[in-house]
Design an enzyme around this catalytic site. Structure first.
Site, PDB file in Angstrom:
ATOM      1  N   SER A  11      14.985  33.929  12.500  1.00 59.72           N
ATOM      2  CA  SER A  11      14.151  35.132  12.454  1.00 59.72           C
ATOM      3  C   SER A  11      12.966  34.937  13.382  1.00 59.72           C
ATOM      4  CB  SER A  11      13.650  35.377  11.027  1.00 59.72           C
ATOM      5  OG  SER A  11      12.506  36.216  11.067  1.00 59.72           O
ATOM      6  N   HIS A  36      17.701  37.320  14.328  1.00 59.00           N
ATOM      7  CA  HIS A  36      17.291  38.244  13.270  1.00 59.00           C
ATOM      8  C   HIS A  36      15.923  38.837  13.627  1.00 59.00           C
ATOM      9  CE1 HIS A  36      17.339  39.443   8.933  1.00 59.00           C
ATOM     10  NE2 HIS A  36      16.038  39.249   8.988  1.00 59.00           N
ATOM     11  N   ASP A  38      12.927  41.272  12.429  1.00 55.74           N
ATOM     12  CA  ASP A  38      12.342  41.892  11.233  1.00 55.74           C
ATOM     13  C   ASP A  38      11.434  43.053  11.611  1.00 55.74           C
ATOM     14  OD1 ASP A  38      13.294  40.330   8.945  1.00 55.74           O
ATOM     15  OD2 ASP A  38      12.308  38.651   9.957  1.00 55.74           O
ATOM     16  N   MET A  40       9.026  46.015  10.318  1.00 55.77           N
ATOM     17  CA  MET A  40       8.221  46.414   9.148  1.00 55.77           C
ATOM     18  C   MET A  40       7.257  47.522   9.549  1.00 55.77           C
ATOM     19  SD  MET A  40       7.318  42.666   7.621  1.00 55.77           S
ATOM     20  CE  MET A  40       8.511  41.315   7.652  1.00 55.77           C
ATOM     21  N   HIS A  69      16.683  43.952  10.934  1.00 55.27           N
ATOM     22  CA  HIS A  69      16.441  44.118   9.499  1.00 55.27           C
ATOM     23  C   HIS A  69      15.345  45.164   9.334  1.00 55.27           C
ATOM     24  CE1 HIS A  69      14.963  41.967   5.550  1.00 55.27           C
ATOM     25  NE2 HIS A  69      15.343  43.215   5.346  1.00 55.27           N
ATOM     26  N   MET A  71      12.870  47.102   7.456  1.00 53.59           N
ATOM     27  CA  MET A  71      12.033  47.213   6.254  1.00 53.59           C
ATOM     28  C   MET A  71      11.069  48.361   6.487  1.00 53.59           C
ATOM     29  SD  MET A  71      11.535  43.115   5.735  1.00 53.59           S
ATOM     30  CE  MET A  71      11.961  42.780   7.444  1.00 53.59           C
ATOM     31  N   MET A 140      17.903  39.377  -0.356  1.00 52.35           N
ATOM     32  CA  MET A 140      16.563  38.834  -0.128  1.00 52.35           C
ATOM     33  C   MET A 140      16.301  37.734  -1.154  1.00 52.35           C
ATOM     34  SD  MET A 140      15.460  40.358   2.511  1.00 52.35           S
ATOM     35  CE  MET A 140      13.891  39.469   2.519  1.00 52.35           C
ATOM     36  N   GLY A 145       8.557  41.274   3.518  1.00 55.15           N
ATOM     37  CA  GLY A 145       7.237  41.600   4.037  1.00 55.15           C
ATOM     38  C   GLY A 145       6.583  40.469   4.812  1.00 55.15           C
ATOM     39  N   PHE A 146       6.902  39.236   4.456  1.00 58.15           N
ATOM     40  CA  PHE A 146       6.223  38.104   5.099  1.00 58.15           C
ATOM     41  C   PHE A 146       7.160  36.905   5.252  1.00 58.15           C
ATOM     42  CE2 PHE A 146       3.193  40.628   2.757  1.00 58.15           C
ATOM     43  CZ  PHE A 146       2.223  40.888   3.720  1.00 58.15           C
ATOM     44  N   GLY A 147       6.896  36.131   6.289  1.00 63.62           N
ATOM     45  CA  GLY A 147       7.572  34.848   6.427  1.00 63.62           C
ATOM     46  C   GLY A 147       6.827  33.795   5.630  1.00 63.62           C
ATOM     47  N   ASP A 178      18.024  35.689   2.976  1.00 64.38           N
ATOM     48  CA  ASP A 178      16.837  35.793   3.831  1.00 64.38           C
ATOM     49  C   ASP A 178      15.578  35.514   3.017  1.00 64.38           C
ATOM     50  OD1 ASP A 178      14.927  36.480   5.712  1.00 64.38           O
ATOM     51  OD2 ASP A 178      15.504  38.593   5.838  1.00 64.38           O
ATOM     52  N   GLY A 179      14.860  34.461   3.425  1.00 64.13           N
ATOM     53  CA  GLY A 179      13.558  34.167   2.828  1.00 64.13           C
ATOM     54  C   GLY A 179      13.507  32.793   2.193  1.00 64.13           C
ATOM     55  N   GLY A 180      12.622  31.944   2.717  1.00 65.18           N
ATOM     56  CA  GLY A 180      12.435  30.612   2.136  1.00 65.18           C
ATOM     57  C   GLY A 180      13.615  29.683   2.327  1.00 65.18           C
ATOM     58  N   GLY A 200      13.222  31.684   9.399  1.00 62.61           N
ATOM     59  CA  GLY A 200      12.117  31.863  10.337  1.00 62.61           C
ATOM     60  C   GLY A 200      11.326  30.593  10.484  1.00 62.61           C
ATOM     61  N   SER A 201      10.504  30.294   9.474  1.00 63.18           N
ATOM     62  CA  SER A 201       9.596  29.146   9.585  1.00 63.18           C
ATOM     63  C   SER A 201      10.329  27.816   9.639  1.00 63.18           C
ATOM     64  CB  SER A 201       8.586  29.166   8.438  1.00 63.18           C
ATOM     65  OG  SER A 201       9.234  29.344   7.205  1.00 63.18           O
TER      66      SER A 201
HETATM   67  C1  DX5 Z   1      10.805  38.573   5.224  1.00 62.22           C
HETATM   68  C2  DX5 Z   1      11.757  38.634   6.392  1.00 62.22           C
HETATM   69  C3  DX5 Z   1      12.383  37.333   6.739  1.00 62.22           C
HETATM   70  C4  DX5 Z   1      11.403  36.290   7.201  1.00 62.22           C
HETATM   71  C5  DX5 Z   1      11.911  34.963   6.723  1.00 62.22           C
HETATM   72  O1  DX5 Z   1      10.510  39.852   4.800  1.00 62.22           O
HETATM   73  O2  DX5 Z   1      12.819  39.537   6.096  1.00 62.22           O
HETATM   74  O3  DX5 Z   1      13.426  37.496   7.684  1.00 62.22           O
HETATM   75  O4  DX5 Z   1      11.225  36.237   8.584  1.00 62.22           O
HETATM   76  O5  DX5 Z   1      10.958  33.998   6.997  1.00 62.22           O
HETATM   77  P1  DX5 Z   1      11.049  32.543   6.360  1.00 62.22           P
HETATM   78  O6  DX5 Z   1      12.345  31.946   6.796  1.00 62.22           O
HETATM   79  O7  DX5 Z   1       9.863  31.851   6.925  1.00 62.22           O
HETATM   80  O8  DX5 Z   1      10.982  32.704   4.861  1.00 62.22           O
HETATM   81 ZN    ZN Z   2      14.564  39.575   7.488  1.00 62.75          ZN
END
Ligand code: DX5
Ligand code: ZN
Length: 226
Positions: A11, A36, A38, A40, A69, A71, A140, A145-147, A178-180, A200-201
């Protein structure tokens, strides 16, 4: 599931936007399977990110598929723009969409792949009637909303339920999370049935670099007991 079939979708939300082309090239070289993106709108989720111009700029710099994606509160209004910009897959949320079947058909009419996304508190059962029509499902594993958020372990039983539903109703449909997602959580989601991991991170912004981070995540995903 065959372990090696697990796909990685970095991401770019966690990438350095001043060096986006280089970051994506590094991910591609490291063996990422898709990118990916994102999107928003500050309304559907409390954050603002990017729109079709970013996808348009990315399209010529990578051979990888771009999945978008969405959102945003009114995805229907932007499907054509993202398709034209070069998105290969459009991921739309179940939440807030009163006419999801219509949205899904709209994406298919544009000749693009389509996926339905569900938030952590949304039950697996809402997918039952739409599954036949989609190429992938995205669960999800954090609130959107956030990484950089922590993986919600309560989503694991749902991943298992959706895997069973897919095997029953549409084998071949991809199950993405997706997420964490990182080297600790990847084995858990793969074991539960995920076939595509967004990260992402765990991929961008590491001192060790994108290549090493991607390798580490892929190794972790392959170490599930599946
Ligand atoms: C969150 C996004 C994710 C985000 C994941 O709303 O949909 O795609 O980038 O980031 P990480 O991998 O850092 O949780
Ligand atoms: Zn995403």
């Amino acid at each position: 599931m065959v372990k090696d079939a697990v796909k990685l979708a970095p991401s770019i939300l966690a990438a350095d936007f001043a060096r986006l082309g280089e970051e994506i090239a590094a991910a591609e070289q490291a063996g990422a399977d898709r990118i990916h993106v994102d999107v928003m709108d500050g309304h559907f989720v409390p954050n603002l990110t990017m729109g079709p111009p970013i996808v348009r700029c990315l399209r010529p710099v990578t051979r990888l598929p771009l999945e978008t994606h969405l959102m945003i509160s009114n995805p229907d209004a932007f499907l054509d723009d993202f398709a034209k910009a070069g998105s290969d897959t459009l991921l739309v949320h179940w939440e807030g969409n009163d006419n999801l079947h219509r949205t899904v058909q709209h994406v298919k009419g544009l000749g693009k792949r389509v996926g339905v996304v569900i938030n952590p508190a949304t039950p697996a059962t809402v997918l039952e009637e739409i599954l036949q029509d989609v190429d992938q499902v995205l669960i999800m594993t954090v609130n959107p909303g956030f990484g950089h958020q922590h993986f919600l372990h309560t989503t694991l039983p749902k991943i298992r339920r959706v895997r069973q539903m897919i095997e029953r109703l549409k084998p071949g449909c991809e199950l993405e999370v997706d997420g964490g997602i990182n080297a600790d959580t990847a084995p858990l989601v793969v074991q539960a049935g995920a076939s595509v991991l967004v990260a992402g991170s765990a991929i961008f912004g590491h001192d060790e670099g994108v290549a090493a981070a991607t390798k580490r995540l892929r190794a972790a995903a392959s170490h599930s007991t599946n």
